[in-house]
Design a protein around this motif. Structure first.
Motif, mmCIF file in Angstrom:
data_model
loop_
_atom_site.group_PDB
_atom_site.id
_atom_site.type_symbol
_atom_site.label_atom_id
_atom_site.label_comp_id
_atom_site.label_asym_id
_atom_site.label_seq_id
_atom_site.Cartn_x
_atom_site.Cartn_y
_atom_site.Cartn_z
ATOM 1 N N ASP A 48 0.833 -1.201 0.000
ATOM 2 C CA ASP A 48 0.000 0.000 0.000
ATOM 3 C C ASP A 48 0.867 1.250 0.000
ATOM 4 N N THR A 49 2.105 1.100 -0.471
ATOM 5 C CA THR A 49 3.082 2.186 -0.485
ATOM 6 C C THR A 49 3.248 2.723 -1.898
ATOM 7 N N TRP A 50 3.349 4.049 -1.976
ATOM 8 C CA TRP A 50 3.517 4.735 -3.247
ATOM 9 C C TRP A 50 4.867 5.433 -3.271
ATOM 10 N N VAL A 51 5.433 5.617 -4.449
ATOM 11 C CA VAL A 51 6.692 6.342 -4.604
ATOM 12 C C VAL A 51 6.493 7.447 -5.635
ATOM 13 N N VAL A 52 7.057 8.615 -5.316
ATOM 14 C CA VAL A 52 7.002 9.771 -6.211
ATOM 15 C C VAL A 52 8.428 10.232 -6.464
ATOM 16 N N ARG A 53 8.732 10.470 -7.718
ATOM 17 C CA ARG A 53 10.044 11.026 -8.068
ATOM 18 C C ARG A 53 9.950 12.541 -7.881
ATOM 19 N N VAL A 54 10.704 13.060 -6.924
ATOM 20 C CA VAL A 54 10.711 14.495 -6.632
ATOM 21 C C VAL A 54 11.603 15.230 -7.627
ATOM 22 N N ASP A 55 12.762 14.677 -7.886
ATOM 23 C CA ASP A 55 13.679 15.175 -8.903
ATOM 24 C C ASP A 55 14.479 13.975 -9.405
ATOM 25 N N PRO A 56 15.470 14.159 -10.263
ATOM 26 C CA PRO A 56 16.165 12.987 -10.811
ATOM 27 C C PRO A 56 16.816 12.069 -9.765
ATOM 28 N N THR A 57 17.106 12.585 -8.581
ATOM 29 C CA THR A 57 17.785 11.745 -7.585
ATOM 30 C C THR A 57 16.974 11.473 -6.328
ATOM 31 N N VAL A 58 15.905 12.213 -6.086
ATOM 32 C CA VAL A 58 15.163 12.102 -4.822
ATOM 33 C C VAL A 58 13.820 11.413 -5.044
ATOM 34 N N ARG A 59 13.538 10.442 -4.169
ATOM 35 C CA ARG A 59 12.262 9.712 -4.197
ATOM 36 C C ARG A 59 11.587 9.858 -2.842
ATOM 37 N N LEU A 60 10.273 9.986 -2.862
ATOM 38 C CA LEU A 60 9.485 10.104 -1.638
ATOM 39 C C LEU A 60 8.558 8.891 -1.568
ATOM 40 N N LEU A 61 8.639 8.139 -0.474
ATOM 41 C CA LEU A 61 7.773 6.986 -0.272
ATOM 42 C C LEU A 61 6.692 7.379 0.723
ATOM 43 N N PHE A 62 5.432 7.080 0.399
ATOM 44 C CA PHE A 62 4.333 7.440 1.285
ATOM 45 C C PHE A 62 3.209 6.436 1.173
ATOM 46 N N LYS A 63 2.313 6.489 2.132
ATOM 47 C CA LYS A 63 1.074 5.722 2.032
ATOM 48 C C LYS A 63 -0.054 6.527 2.636
ATOM 49 N N GLN A 64 -1.245 6.227 2.171
ATOM 50 C CA GLN A 64 -2.422 6.917 2.680
ATOM 51 C C GLN A 64 -2.912 6.194 3.925
ATOM 52 N N THR A 65 -3.261 6.967 4.942
ATOM 53 C CA THR A 65 -3.801 6.421 6.180
ATOM 54 C C THR A 65 -5.196 6.986 6.389
ATOM 55 N N GLU A 66 -5.860 6.544 7.436
ATOM 56 C CA GLU A 66 -7.196 7.071 7.736
ATOM 57 C C GLU A 66 -7.148 8.560 8.056
ATOM 58 N N GLN A 67 -6.053 9.015 8.660
ATOM 59 C CA GLN A 67 -5.921 10.424 9.046
ATOM 60 C C GLN A 67 -5.374 11.297 7.929
ATOM 61 N N GLY A 68 -4.726 10.704 6.927
ATOM 62 C CA GLY A 68 -4.112 11.494 5.872
ATOM 63 C C GLY A 68 -3.044 10.709 5.150
ATOM 64 N N PHE A 69 -1.814 11.209 5.239
ATOM 65 C CA PHE A 69 -0.692 10.555 4.574
ATOM 66 C C PHE A 69 0.454 10.381 5.551
ATOM 67 N N LEU A 70 1.199 9.290 5.361
ATOM 68 C CA LEU A 70 2.388 9.010 6.153
ATOM 69 C C LEU A 70 3.573 8.992 5.207
ATOM 70 N N ILE A 71 4.530 9.899 5.436
ATOM 71 C CA ILE A 71 5.758 9.915 4.656
ATOM 72 C C ILE A 71 6.676 8.879 5.284
ATOM 73 N N ILE A 72 6.938 7.813 4.546
ATOM 74 C CA ILE A 72 7.719 6.704 5.080
ATOM 75 C C ILE A 72 9.212 6.985 4.999
ATOM 76 N N ASP A 73 9.654 7.476 3.848
ATOM 77 C CA ASP A 73 11.083 7.731 3.674
ATOM 78 C C ASP A 73 11.279 8.710 2.524
ATOM 79 N N ILE A 74 12.405 9.413 2.576
ATOM 80 C CA ILE A 74 12.839 10.283 1.493
ATOM 81 C C ILE A 74 14.234 9.800 1.121
ATOM 82 N N ILE A 75 14.383 9.340 -0.091
ATOM 83 C CA ILE A 75 15.629 8.714 -0.516
ATOM 84 C C ILE A 75 16.332 9.608 -1.512
ATOM 85 N N ASP A 76 17.604 9.916 -1.214
ATOM 86 C CA ASP A 76 18.460 10.672 -2.138
ATOM 87 C C ASP A 76 19.443 9.677 -2.719
#
Length: 82
Positions: A48-76
């Motif tokens: 249930d985890t999603w990944v978004v490419r922020v820029d060519p080197t940075v990725r943001l991992l998140f998932k939706q929760t009942e309250q909103g969103f949980l940022i799991i990790d930010i990978i450079d």
């Protein structure tokens, strides 16, 4: 909707350069205002985890929760671990 950070993600956010931090903030704002359908995100297979490419080197991992969103990790991908 609220946005919460896991400790690891918050530490990564706080230590990144300001230009990357601004890009990550823009992605997080899109999550918070329910514009996530406009993000170019991919769901990780069999999770249930999603990944978004922020820029060519940075990725943001998140998932939706009942309250909103949980940022799991930010990978450079260019940052070297010591």
């Amino acid at each position: 909707m609220t946005v919460q950070f896991r400790e690891k993600a918050l530490m990564a956010y706080e230590t990144m350069p300001s230009s990357q931090k601004n890009k990550v903030s823009q992605v997080i704002q899109q999550l918070d205002v329910k514009n996530s359908q406009h993000l170019k995100s991919d769901r990780l297979e069999n999770t249930d985890t999603w990944v978004v490419r922020v820029d060519p080197t940075v990725r943001l991992l998140f998932k939706q929760t009942e309250q909103g969103f949980l940022i799991i990790d930010i990978i450079d991908r260019k940052k070297e671990d010591n």
